[in-house]
Design a protein around this motif. Structure first.
Motif, mmCIF file in Angstrom:
data_model
loop_
_atom_site.group_PDB
_atom_site.id
_atom_site.type_symbol
_atom_site.label_atom_id
_atom_site.label_comp_id
_atom_site.label_asym_id
_atom_site.label_seq_id
_atom_site.Cartn_x
_atom_site.Cartn_y
_atom_site.Cartn_z
ATOM 1 N N ARG A 25 8.296 5.133 -10.867
ATOM 2 C CA ARG A 25 7.679 4.001 -10.199
ATOM 3 C C ARG A 25 6.266 4.299 -9.686
ATOM 4 N N SER A 26 5.731 5.483 -9.978
ATOM 5 C CA SER A 26 4.509 5.850 -9.257
ATOM 6 C C SER A 26 3.333 4.929 -9.598
ATOM 7 N N TYR A 27 3.260 4.472 -10.826
ATOM 8 C CA TYR A 27 2.182 3.558 -11.212
ATOM 9 C C TYR A 27 2.323 2.256 -10.423
ATOM 10 N N GLU A 28 3.524 1.703 -10.481
ATOM 11 C CA GLU A 28 3.799 0.478 -9.738
ATOM 12 C C GLU A 28 3.495 0.656 -8.253
ATOM 13 N N ARG A 29 4.021 1.734 -7.682
ATOM 14 C CA ARG A 29 3.830 2.003 -6.250
ATOM 15 C C ARG A 29 2.366 2.146 -5.874
ATOM 16 N N SER A 30 1.622 2.904 -6.694
ATOM 17 C CA SER A 30 0.234 3.129 -6.295
ATOM 18 C C SER A 30 -0.553 1.835 -6.413
ATOM 19 N N PHE A 31 -0.257 1.042 -7.427
ATOM 20 C CA PHE A 31 -0.904 -0.272 -7.509
ATOM 21 C C PHE A 31 -0.583 -1.101 -6.261
ATOM 22 N N GLN A 32 0.709 -1.115 -5.907
ATOM 23 C CA GLN A 32 1.122 -1.896 -4.742
ATOM 24 C C GLN A 32 0.419 -1.424 -3.475
ATOM 25 N N GLN A 33 0.407 -0.105 -3.279
ATOM 26 C CA GLN A 33 -0.184 0.388 -2.037
ATOM 27 C C GLN A 33 -1.674 0.145 -1.981
ATOM 28 N N MET A 34 -2.364 0.390 -3.093
ATOM 29 C CA MET A 34 -3.815 0.152 -3.080
ATOM 30 C C MET A 34 -4.098 -1.330 -2.854
ATOM 31 N N THR A 35 -3.312 -2.195 -3.511
ATOM 32 C CA THR A 35 -3.558 -3.620 -3.363
ATOM 33 C C THR A 35 -3.227 -4.092 -1.949
ATOM 34 N N GLN A 36 -2.115 -3.608 -1.408
ATOM 35 C CA GLN A 36 -1.722 -4.037 -0.064
ATOM 36 C C GLN A 36 -2.735 -3.574 0.974
ATOM 37 N N VAL A 37 -3.167 -2.324 0.859
ATOM 38 C CA VAL A 37 -4.101 -1.846 1.867
ATOM 39 C C VAL A 37 -5.455 -2.540 1.701
ATOM 40 N N SER A 38 -5.822 -2.817 0.453
ATOM 41 C CA SER A 38 -7.059 -3.571 0.229
ATOM 42 C C SER A 38 -6.970 -4.947 0.869
ATOM 43 N N GLY A 39 -5.767 -5.484 0.825
ATOM 44 C CA GLY A 39 -5.545 -6.832 1.348
ATOM 45 C C GLY A 39 -5.817 -6.957 2.832
ATOM 46 N N ARG A 40 -5.955 -5.826 3.536
ATOM 47 C CA ARG A 40 -6.262 -5.906 4.969
ATOM 48 C C ARG A 40 -7.731 -6.187 5.203
ATOM 49 N N ALA A 41 -8.550 -6.112 4.155
ATOM 50 C CA ALA A 41 -9.995 -6.245 4.352
ATOM 51 C C ALA A 41 -10.445 -7.687 4.230
ATOM 52 N N GLY A 42 -11.314 -8.073 5.150
ATOM 53 C CA GLY A 42 -11.994 -9.367 5.063
ATOM 54 C C GLY A 42 -11.057 -10.545 4.905
ATOM 55 N N ARG A 43 -10.034 -10.613 5.744
ATOM 56 C CA ARG A 43 -9.076 -11.708 5.609
ATOM 57 C C ARG A 43 -9.623 -13.028 6.134
ATOM 58 N N HIS A 44 -10.569 -12.945 7.006
ATOM 59 C CA HIS A 44 -11.164 -14.173 7.529
ATOM 60 C C HIS A 44 -12.672 -14.029 7.364
ATOM 61 N N GLY A 45 -13.341 -15.111 7.076
ATOM 62 C CA GLY A 45 -14.809 -15.059 7.062
ATOM 63 C C GLY A 45 -15.367 -14.272 5.884
ATOM 64 N N ASP A 46 -16.222 -13.272 6.189
ATOM 65 C CA ASP A 46 -16.975 -12.619 5.133
ATOM 66 C C ASP A 46 -16.099 -11.766 4.221
ATOM 67 N N ARG A 47 -16.650 -11.531 3.042
ATOM 68 C CA ARG A 47 -15.922 -10.770 2.058
ATOM 69 C C ARG A 47 -15.826 -9.305 2.483
ATOM 70 N N GLY A 48 -14.632 -8.731 2.364
ATOM 71 C CA GLY A 48 -14.450 -7.341 2.753
ATOM 72 C C GLY A 48 -14.744 -6.386 1.619
ATOM 73 N N THR A 49 -14.825 -5.105 1.964
ATOM 74 C CA THR A 49 -15.077 -4.082 0.955
ATOM 75 C C THR A 49 -13.989 -3.013 1.017
ATOM 76 N N VAL A 50 -13.564 -2.579 -0.153
ATOM 77 C CA VAL A 50 -12.583 -1.503 -0.228
ATOM 78 C C VAL A 50 -13.207 -0.355 -1.004
ATOM 79 N N VAL A 51 -13.112 0.844 -0.446
ATOM 80 C CA VAL A 51 -13.645 2.005 -1.149
ATOM 81 C C VAL A 51 -12.491 2.942 -1.482
ATOM 82 N N ILE A 52 -12.290 3.178 -2.778
ATOM 83 C CA ILE A 52 -11.238 4.092 -3.212
ATOM 84 C C ILE A 52 -11.881 5.410 -3.623
ATOM 85 N N GLN A 53 -11.438 6.515 -3.059
ATOM 86 C CA GLN A 53 -11.943 7.822 -3.498
ATOM 87 C C GLN A 53 -10.934 8.432 -4.461
#
Ligand code: ADP
Ligand code: ZN
Ligand code: ZN
Length: 822
Positions: free
Chosen positions: A662-690
C-alpha cells in the motif's frame, strides 16, 4: 402446579468459543430476558457478569450451575447488537466473547478481577448503609483497593455482584480504572449580561447609546446577537460561539467586555453538557457540486455511496444535510471518524447544527460517562441521542433506529484495530452494521482507499465527486525540491532546502502559518557507538531503542522498556556515542535555529501521549499563538485552519520507499491530505515537497492532485500481484517465548494450510520485527480470490489452529489472525 425449568445460554467476555448454559432459578422465571446481564460463577473461583444470549427449556446432558443473580431489569444489549458481534467474530476470526470485551463499556462489564475503590465523593454517610456495604467499606478503608473477587470473601458469592452494582450506583465505590480515567474537565469562557441591565431603564439606555453612533454599529450587532442567544439576558452564552461567528466583530466583543456590559465567567465544560443548536441545516446553501453529491448519496439505488471530494470541497456540509434529512425521518445517525482525538473541530461544527442530539462516544471519557452515552443511545425519547459521533468503538453503541452511517476519511488506516482481537476495520464493519439496519452508508474522503474507489467504479457503490474547493478557493500549488540537486548546490541547511526556508520566511513575514510534515515517529533518533557501531537494543524485542530528549532516555516503542542514555559503549567502552536519525524532535531544534523569532510547536504520537496537550496545541494553532506546527500523520487529518499558507513535506522518500503493497497509495494519500491543509480560505496555498526522487510517480500524482492516475497504476499492480481488492488476505502470526517452538508450529500449520489452499499460502517467515515482548513471531499469509468461499476458508483455518493448539506441547503457543490487514 408444574413449574417450568428455564436455561440460559450465556456469553462471557472471554476468549472462548461459544456460549455456556446455566440454569435459571425459579424465582427469576418471569424476569429473565435476552440481553440482560447475569452473574455466574465460571471456572473454579471466578465470578463474571455474562450476557443472556438465549432463554430456553432444552435440558443439557450435563449438570449445569445456577445463575447467581440478575443484574439488569431491562436488557442492555439488543438482538441486533448480538448479531453484529457474531458477524464480527466470524469475519475477523475471533470469538463473540472477544467482541463483547471491547464492545461493552467497562462499567457494564464487571468481572471478579475488576478492582474497586472508595468513591472520592463519598463523604462517610454511614447511616444509610446496610451491613454488607459497611463490611466492604471497612475492608476498603484498610486496603485502599480490592478486587471484586475479595468482596465474595466478605459477603459470599451470591451477593457479590448485586452488592457491587448497587454500591457503584450509590456512588459509594468506583471501579479503579475508572478513577484513573477521571479527567479534569475543560474550562471554557461564558458570557452573561451584567446584572445592572436587568433593570429595563438601564437596558434601554444602553441600547440607545449603542444605536446613536454609527461607529458603535458593530457593538450593537454583537449585543443584539448576544441578547438573542441568551434569551434576553436570562442565560449565559459560550464566548466561542460569538467569537467564531464571522459576521460579528471580535474587537466589538472585547469592548463590550471591557465596558462590563458582558461579564466573562470561566465554567467547567462537561463533554456531555447540553449544547444548544445555533444554526439550522436548512440554511446551508449548497454549491452545485455539493447539491448533486447530496442528491446522489441520499437517493441512489445502492445503499453504499462514496463521496470523493477534494480537500476543502465542503464534504462536511454535505454530511450535515444528509444527517439533517435522516434525523427528520426520525432515525439515528452514526458519524465515524478515524481518531476522535482529532475531532474537536468537527464535533463543534456538528453541535452547532444538532445541539443536544449529538452524543460523543469517546475513549477518553470515563466509564460512567460512556455508560451514560450508551444509555442515551438506547433511549428513544427526547432525552436520547440521535447523532452519535465517535471513533470505531462507537459502532458498538445500542442504536434503536439507525438510518445512516457516515464514515469520514474512510481511507484512514486508523480505522483498523490492530490489537487485541477483534482486529476489525471500522469502515468495513460500518457497512455491515448499516446492512443490519437497512441503513445507508456514506464513505467520504479526498483520497479514497483503492478498495472503495474500485467498488464505486464497478457500480457496487454509488459515486459522487466534488472537484472544486468550496467558494472558488484554489487548490494549493505543489512544488518539489530535488534534494540531490540542492545538496550539490550546497543549498541545504539542517535538512531544510533553501527553497523551503524562503517560503517559510515569506509566510512568516505575512503573519501566516506553516505546517511541516515528517512521517517518521518524532523521536526516531538512535544512539550509535562511533567506534564499533554498537546500537542499544531492547532486551524484550528485536528492535533498537529510540532516543527521547524530554527524559534523556532510550525507549522501546513496542514494549515501553526504557534505559538512561549510556555514557559509554558497553561493547568497546568508547565514550563517543552519536545520535543518528531525522525526526520531528530534531526538526524542532533545527527550526529554532533557522527561524529564531517563530513560535514552534510539535505534534506527534509522543508529545501527544497526553492527549489534553494535543487539544491545547490545536487550539493554540487555531488562535495563532503558534507560527510553525511540526508533526507526523496527525497534522494531515482533516483539520481546517484558515491561516495556513505554506505546507512542507520534509522527506517524501520515507513515504514512498516503505516496503508495503500500500505504500504508493499511502504516500499519495498522506501528501495529498497534508497539502490539503494549505490555503483553505482566501489566497492560494503552497506546498513544498522535499525528495531525492522528485520524478517518482507518487510524487508526480500528488503534485498534480491526480487521484485517477494513482488509482489506474495501482489497480493494475494489485491485480497482477494478487492484492486487495482482487484478493482478500489473512495474516497469521504464530507466537511463543521459544523460537524453536514457533518454528515448529508455524511450519506444521503452514503445511496443513497448504494442503487446503495450495499456493494461496505464503510463508512462514519472520516479520521485520521478529520478537516483541519476549515472544518470537512467525507469519503466514493466506489469500482468497474474490468470489471464493472465504468464510468457509476462514472456518477451516480456525479449526486447524484449534486442533493444533490442543496438543499439550503447544498449549502456550498463540495463533493470531489478522483479516484484511492494513
Ligand atoms: P472538507 O471536509 O471537504 O475538506 P470542509 O467541509 O471543511 O471541507 O469545508 C471547507 C470550508 O468551506 C469550511 O470552512 C466550510 O465551512 C466551508 N463551506 C463548505 N461548504 C459550504 C457551504 N455550502 N456554505 C458555507 N460554507 C461552506
Ligand atoms: Zn563501541
Ligand atoms: Zn521492547
Amino acid at each position: 402446579m408444574s413449574r417450568r425449568t428455564f436455561f440460559v445460554d450465556l456469553l462471557l467476555p472471554l476468549h472462548l468459543p461459544g456460549t455456556y448454559t446455566y440454569r435459571v432459578p425459579f424465582e427469576y422465571n418471569d424476569v429473565i430476558r435476552v440481553g440482560q446481564r447475569v452473574m455466574v460463577q465460571f471456572g473454579p473461583k471466578r465470578l463474571y457478569s455474562a450476557l443472556v444470549r438465549r432463554v430456553h427449556e432444552e435440558v443439557p446432558a450435563y449438570k449445569t450451575k445456577y445463575v447467581l443473580s440478575i443484574l439488569d431489569l431491562e436488557p442492555i444489549v439488543t438482538e441486533r447488537q448480538f448479531r453484529f458481534w457474531e458477524w464480527m467474530a466470524s469475519y475477523y476470526m475471533c470469538y463473540p466473547g472477544d467482541v463483547m470485551a471491547v464492545a461493552l463499556p467497562s462499567s457494564l462489564r464487571l468481572t471478579s478481577e475488576s478492582y474497586i475503590v472508595v468513591h472520592p465523593d463519598f463523604e462517610g454517610e454511614y447511616g444509610n448503609l446496610n451491613a454488607d456495604e459497611l463490611r466492604v467499606l471497612d475492608v476498603l478503608s484498610r486496603k485502599g483497593r480490592i478486587a471484586i473477587d475479595e468482596v465474595s470473601g466478605i459477603t459470599g458469592y451470591q451477593k457479590t455482584m448485586p452488592l457491587v452494582k448497587t454500591m457503584i450506583e450509590k456512588h459509594i465505590i468506583l471501579m479503579d480504572e475508572e478513577l484513573k480515567q477521571r479527567y479534569t474537565p475543560r474550562r471554557a469562557a461564558w458570557l452573561r449580561l451584567n446584572e445592572k441591565y436587568r433593570d429595563e431603564g438601564e437596558l434601554k439606555q444602553l441600547f440607545d447609546s449603542l444605536e446613536k453612533k454609527s461607529t458603535l454599529h458593530k457593538q450593537l450587532m454583537l449585543f443584539m446577537k448576544f441578547m438573542q442567544l441568551s434569551d434576553f439576558g436570562k442565560t449565559a452564552v459560550k464566548k466561542r460561539i460569538l467569537a467564531d461567528d464571522k459576521t460579528l466583530s471580535l474587537s466589538a466583543l472585547e469592548t463590550l467586555v471591557k465596558k462590563e456590559v458582558l461579564v466573562v465567567e470561566q465554567r467547567e465544560e462537561s463533554r456531555l453538557a447540553f449544547t444548544a443548536a445555533t444554526e439550522s441545516a436548512d440554511n446551508i446553501v449548497l454549491s452545485d457540486e455539493q447539491q448533486s453529491a447530496f442528491q446522489i448519496l441520499s437517493s441512489a439505488k445502492q445503499t453504499v455511496g462514496l463521496l470523493h471530494g477534494v480537500t476543502s470541497s465542503g464534504k462536511t456540509e454535505v454530511y450535515i444535510r444528509l444527517i439533517d434529512q435522516t434525523l427528520k425521518q426520525g432515525k439515528q445517525v452514526l458519524f465515524l471518524l478515524p481518531e476522535i482525538a482529532l475531532t474537536a473541530q468537527i464535533i463543534n461544527r456538528l453541535q452547532r447544527y444538532f445541539g443536544q442530539k449529538v452524543g460523543v462516544y469517546h475513549s477518553r471519557f470515563n466509564t460512567q460517562e460512556r455508560a451514560e452515552v450508551w444509555r442515551r443511545t438506547m433511549d428513544p425519547s427526547d432525552n436520547g441521542y440521535t447523532l452519535l459521533v465517535g471513533a470505531r468503538s462507537a459502532l458498538f453503541l445500542p442504536f434503536h433506529n439507525l438510518g445512516l452511517v457516515i464514515v469520514d476519511e474512510e481511507h484512514d488506516s486508523s480505522y483498523k484495530q490492530s490489537d487485541p482481537a477483534p482486529r476489525y476495520n471500522g469502515r468495513d464493519s460500518a457497512l455491515w452494521l448499516a446492512q443490519l439496519w437497512d441503513a445507508r452508508t456514506v464513505l467520504g474522503s479526498a483520497t479514497p482507499s483503492i478498495e472503495s474507489y474500485f467498488h464505486a467504479q464497478n457500480g457496487k457503490y454509488a459515486f459522487a465527486e466534488m472537484k472544486q474547493r468550496y467558494g472558488g478557493v484554489k487548490m494549493p500549488e505543489v512544488l518539489c525540491v530535488d534534494m540531490k540537486e540542492a545538496h550539490r548546490k550546497k543549498e541545504v541547511r539542517q535538512n531544510f532546502s533553501q527553497f523551503l526556508i524562503d517560503h517559510i520566511n515569506e509566510a512568516l513575514s505575512r503573519k501566516e502559518q506553516v505546517i511541516l510534515f515528517q512521517n517518521r515517529r518524532g523521536f526516531s533518533l538512535r544512539v550509535e557507538c562511533d567506534v564499533c557501531h554498537w546500537i542499544p537494543q531492547c532486551v524484550h524485542c528485536d528492535v533498537s531503542l529510540v532516543y527521547h530528549k524530554s527524559t534523556n532516555s532510550l525507549r522501546c516503542h513496542y514494549c515501553g522498556y526504557s534505559i538512561p542514555v549510556p555514557s559509554e559503549c558497553p561493547a568497546c567502552h568508547s565514550t563517543t556515542l552519536k545520535m543518528r536519525g531525522f525526526g520531528t524532535e530534531r526538526i524542532e531544534d533545527d527550526l529554532s535555529i533557522l527561524f529564531p523569532e517563530a513560535r514552534i510547536a510539535r505534534m506527534d504520537l509522543d508529545s501527544t501521549s497526553q492527549k489534553k496537550r494535543y487539544i491545547e496545541i490545536l487550539n493554540d494553532f487555531e488562535d495563532r499563538k503558534i507560527d510553525i506546527l511540526v508533526g507526523t500523520q496527525m497534522v494531515t487529518k482533516g483539520l481546517d485552519f484558515d491561516n495556513v499558507s505554506v505546507v512542507g513535506i520534509l522527506s517524501a522518500d520515507n513515504l514512498i520507499s516503505f516496503p508495503d503493497f500500500r505504500s504508493y497509495e499511502r504516500s499519495f494519500q498522506q501528501m495529498t491530505q497534508v497539502s490539503g491543509r494549505a490555503g483553505r480560505h482566501g489566497d492560494r496555498g503552497t506546498v513544498v515537497i522535499q525528495s531525492f526522487q522528485p520524478y517518482h510517480q507518487a510524487i508526480r500524482d500528488a503534485m498534480d492532485n491526480d487521484y485517477q492516475s494513482m488509482f489506474k497504476s495501482q489497480i493494475v499492480e494489485r491485480r497482477v500481484f494478487k492484492y486487495p481488492p482482487y484478493y482478500r488476505m489473512v495474516y497469521v502470526s504464530v507466537k511463543h517465548a521459544e523460537q524453536t517452538t514457533v518454528d515448529q508450529v508455524a511450519s506444521i500449520y503452514a503445511d496443513q494450510l497448504r494442503q487446503q489452499f495450495g499456493n494461496r499460502v505464503m510463508g512462514p517467515e519472520y516479520p521485520s520485527v521478529a520478537r516483541i515482548r519476549n515472544q518470537y513471531i512467525k507469519k503466514i499469509m493466506v489469500r482468497f480470490a474474490l468470489g471464493e468461499a472465504v468464510s468457509e476458508g476462514k472456518r477451516i483455518m480456525l479449526q486447524l489452529a484449534e486442533q493444533l493448539l490442543h496438543d499439550k506441547a503447544y498449549s502456550r503457543v498463540s495463533i493470531v489472525f489478522d483479516v484484511d490487514p492494513q
